[in-house]
Design an enzyme around this catalytic site. Sequence first.
Site, mmCIF file in Angstrom:
data_model
loop_
_atom_site.group_PDB
_atom_site.id
_atom_site.type_symbol
_atom_site.label_atom_id
_atom_site.label_comp_id
_atom_site.label_asym_id
_atom_site.label_seq_id
_atom_site.Cartn_x
_atom_site.Cartn_y
_atom_site.Cartn_z
ATOM 1 N N HIS A 162 0.799 -1.243 0.000
ATOM 2 C CA HIS A 162 0.000 0.000 0.000
ATOM 3 C C HIS A 162 0.826 1.286 0.000
ATOM 4 O O HIS A 162 0.259 2.368 -0.083
ATOM 5 C CB HIS A 162 -0.956 0.009 1.191
HETATM 6 C C1 UD1 Z 1 -1.934 5.696 6.015
HETATM 7 C C2 UD1 Z 1 -0.633 6.188 6.633
HETATM 8 C C3 UD1 Z 1 0.398 5.091 6.598
HETATM 9 C C4 UD1 Z 1 -0.134 3.793 7.212
HETATM 10 C C5 UD1 Z 1 -1.444 3.431 6.542
HETATM 11 C C6 UD1 Z 1 -2.048 2.191 7.163
HETATM 12 C C7 UD1 Z 1 -0.140 8.593 6.293
HETATM 13 C C8 UD1 Z 1 0.696 9.555 5.536
HETATM 14 N N1 UD1 Z 1 -0.081 7.297 5.867
HETATM 15 O O1 UD1 Z 1 -1.659 5.403 4.646
HETATM 16 O O2 UD1 Z 1 1.534 5.505 7.334
HETATM 17 O O3 UD1 Z 1 0.807 2.773 6.991
HETATM 18 O O4 UD1 Z 1 -2.347 4.520 6.695
HETATM 19 O O5 UD1 Z 1 -3.096 1.686 6.407
HETATM 20 O O6 UD1 Z 1 -0.820 8.969 7.216
HETATM 21 N N2 UD1 Z 1 -9.083 4.942 1.695
HETATM 22 C C9 UD1 Z 1 -10.301 4.336 1.642
HETATM 23 N N3 UD1 Z 1 -10.925 4.042 2.817
HETATM 24 C C10 UD1 Z 1 -10.382 4.329 4.026
HETATM 25 C C11 UD1 Z 1 -9.137 4.966 4.064
HETATM 26 C C12 UD1 Z 1 -8.493 5.257 2.887
HETATM 27 O O7 UD1 Z 1 -10.830 4.061 0.578
HETATM 28 O O8 UD1 Z 1 -11.003 4.028 5.058
HETATM 29 C C13 UD1 Z 1 -8.388 5.218 0.418
HETATM 30 C C14 UD1 Z 1 -8.593 6.624 -0.106
HETATM 31 O O9 UD1 Z 1 -8.615 6.556 -1.500
HETATM 32 C C15 UD1 Z 1 -7.338 7.345 0.344
HETATM 33 C C16 UD1 Z 1 -6.299 6.247 0.256
HETATM 34 O O10 UD1 Z 1 -6.980 5.061 0.633
HETATM 35 O O11 UD1 Z 1 -7.041 8.451 -0.468
HETATM 36 C C17 UD1 Z 1 -5.124 6.472 1.152
HETATM 37 O O12 UD1 Z 1 -5.538 6.683 2.519
HETATM 38 P P1 UD1 Z 1 -4.611 7.552 3.506
HETATM 39 O O13 UD1 Z 1 -5.175 7.505 4.871
HETATM 40 O O14 UD1 Z 1 -4.392 8.907 2.908
HETATM 41 O O15 UD1 Z 1 -3.211 6.838 3.443
HETATM 42 P P2 UD1 Z 1 -2.840 5.298 3.595
HETATM 43 O O16 UD1 Z 1 -2.236 4.849 2.325
HETATM 44 O O17 UD1 Z 1 -3.959 4.497 4.158
#
Ligand code: UD1
Length: 352
Positions: free
Chosen positions: A198
């Site tokens: 991820h």
């Molecule tokens: C975040 C953390 C990372 C951690 C990871 C665990 C930061 C910079 N990154 O990364 O350190 O390892 O969480 O999972 O804070 N999305 C969904 N549903 C959700 C959450 C996210 O669909 O419930 C999708 C969205 O398209 C979003 C993308 O995932 O834009 C990324 O989510 P985000 O929280 O920005 O970063 P992670 O890659 O999850």
Amino acid sequence: MRVLSVVGARPQFVKLAPIASAMADRAEHIVVHTGQHYDELMSDVFFRDLGIPAPDVNLAIGSGSHGEQTGAMLAALEPVIQRYSPDWVLVYGDTNSTLAAAVASVKLHVPLAHLEAGLRSFNRRMPEEHNRVLTDHAADLLLAPTAVAMGHLADEGLADRGVLVGDVMTDVLYAVRDQVLAGGGAAPAGDYYVATIHRPDNTDDPGRLATIVDALAGLDRPVRLLAHPRLVAAASASGVELQRGAIELAAPLAYPELVAAVMGSRGVVTDSGGLQKEAFLLRVPTTTVRPETEWVETVDLGWNVLVGSALQTLPEAVQRPWPAETDAAPYGDGHAAERVVDVLVERHGRLS
Ligand code: UD1
């Protein structure tokens, strides 16, 4: 003593579980969820399965660019911290939720404690590296999981604020492992791999993503690819087919199911920080698809192999022979959360 914990993303809910139970009867514990993760499988299941009380406040910030997301959390956290006026704000790990809460707290002169302090990848491209460095330098109390992390804090002139407490992930992992074993939930080892990918450096470069997925698809056993929403979105945007060859595509698992799946596997392939260490604690060999790791002990002890730019070596790394057994315990004894609360109680009111 009143402690306000700020969490927002999946690994932070896991770390919150042992802290929330160690706080019971010892402190008033307010839990604020930023809403960084919001899907049922990314958030609610952790609270339910790990017996964590529902958050007192959910800011429902959701997804966005780094600046947008971090800024929205910062603005939303300020009035919450003012309303509860805690003795400590406790932040976890290295996500955007962590940094937002750290900045909100220091600007309000509320004592800030950072759990999982001192980890470093020394890779400034990673958002987590900025988040953890900035949070460590802002915090009043640095709760370090390992001796290596304490060394990094000392190198940055932060030794005075550091305390080695151990790793709270070990606490929760051991508890869940024992539940899985008691329930007979772990399959005999050897039939499949567990994979998670991820990190933006892996998902957001279509060529790199295609090469990683090709390597997984060509492995010698079935690969349970537990797909984070970011992976699904990136693969779809760049036309990379995830369900092929050895890959069995699946949704992210709830924590007890993840632990059971790893325990029953022949190996893990991941770019997650937490999962590398969980696999090591369960003594399952791991291959980490990153050029470096914060959890260097897993590599030094022979249970984790890093594959960064030389992706052609990924299959060979995953299919390597079983490592030499070790009884080393670099991540503590499973009682870190109690130590965290001890330190918060002991230092409460001693900061000027
Ligand atoms: C975040 C953390 C990372 C951690 C990871 C665990 C930061 C910079 N990154 O990364 O350190 O390892 O969480 O999972 O804070 N999305 C969904 N549903 C959700 C959450 C996210 O669909 O419930 C999708 C969205 O398209 C979003 C993308 O995932 O834009 C990324 O989510 P985000 O929280 O920005 O970063 P992670 O890659 O999850």
